[in-house]
Design a protein around this motif. Structure first.
Motif, PDB file in Angstrom:
ATOM      1  N   THR A 124       0.844  -1.203   0.000  1.00 59.58           N
ATOM      2  CA  THR A 124       0.000   0.000   0.000  1.00 59.58           C
ATOM      3  C   THR A 124       0.876   1.249   0.000  1.00 59.58           C
ATOM      4  N   ALA A 172       2.028   7.723   2.719  1.00 57.92           N
ATOM      5  CA  ALA A 172       1.957   9.183   2.575  1.00 57.92           C
ATOM      6  C   ALA A 172       2.995   9.856   3.462  1.00 57.92           C
ATOM      7  N   ASP A 173       3.343  11.067   3.112  1.00 60.18           N
ATOM      8  CA  ASP A 173       4.225  11.937   3.901  1.00 60.18           C
ATOM      9  C   ASP A 173       5.632  11.390   4.125  1.00 60.18           C
ATOM     10  N   THR A 206       5.758  12.512  -0.300  1.00 56.81           N
ATOM     11  CA  THR A 206       4.796  11.690  -1.027  1.00 56.81           C
ATOM     12  C   THR A 206       3.383  12.116  -0.656  1.00 56.81           C
ATOM     13  N   GLY A 207       2.491  11.939  -1.608  1.00 53.85           N
ATOM     14  CA  GLY A 207       1.084  12.225  -1.374  1.00 53.85           C
ATOM     15  C   GLY A 207       0.376  10.991  -0.831  1.00 53.85           C
ATOM     16  N   GLY A 208      -0.933  11.054  -0.748  1.00 53.81           N
ATOM     17  CA  GLY A 208      -1.733   9.944  -0.250  1.00 53.81           C
ATOM     18  C   GLY A 208      -1.616   8.694  -1.092  1.00 53.81           C
ATOM     19  N   ASP A 209      -1.246   8.868  -2.365  1.00 53.67           N
ATOM     20  CA  ASP A 209      -1.076   7.724  -3.257  1.00 53.67           C
ATOM     21  C   ASP A 209       0.363   7.212  -3.277  1.00 53.67           C
TER      22      ASP A 209
END
Length: 140
Positions: free
Chosen positions: A51, A54-55, A72-75
């Motif tokens: 998975t 994020a962050d 990094t973003g949520g993806d």
């Protein structure tokens, strides 16, 4: 008659000199001389669940051009821009609290090309089991 022709020639030469100098000056801006910065795009995933994380702080370092950073973003995706092309690769380092690099790969080396977007290999991290749940005793 000789004095009338001279100012016209002078004006013409001045106009040509100004036009030539403006071409030289505008040709000196970044990117117009053939060197354009590139972009590095990649993903950070949790190894056991596959998975996105994020962050995560992604730090790119190059001996000649210094450091660039992104989160990094949520993806789990990050984008590092303004990456100057160089014969030396950029070293990508990843860090997040309670996470560590998976396996022996702790740094990714990326060669940035002239003005293009480079897809970095996916970086995998493992969640560390350092947090402990419980209650504190002795506090009012």
């Amino acid at each position: 008659m000789g004095s009338e022709v001279k100012p016209a020639k002078t004006r013409w030469l001045l106009l040509m000199a100004l036009a030539l100098s403006s071409l030289v000056i505008t040709g000196c801006e970044k990117g117009s001389l053939g060197v354009q910065s590139g972009t590095v795009v990649g993903y950070v995933l949790e190894e056991s669940t596959n998975t996105p994380i994020a962050d995560v702080l992604v730090r790119a370092t190059n001996t000649k051009y210094g450091t660039r950073t992104a989160n990094t973003g949520g993806d789990g995706k990050y984008t590092l821009s303004d990456m100057n092309p160089d014969s030396n690769a950029w070293d990508l380092d990843f860090s997040k609290s309670n996470y560590s690099a998976s396996g022996t790969t702790t740094v990714i080396h990326v060669q940035v090309t002239n003005g293009e977007t480079v897809q970095a290999p996916t970086f995998f991290m493992l969640k560390e089991n350092t947090s402990v749940r419980g209650t504190l005793k002795g506090y009012p």
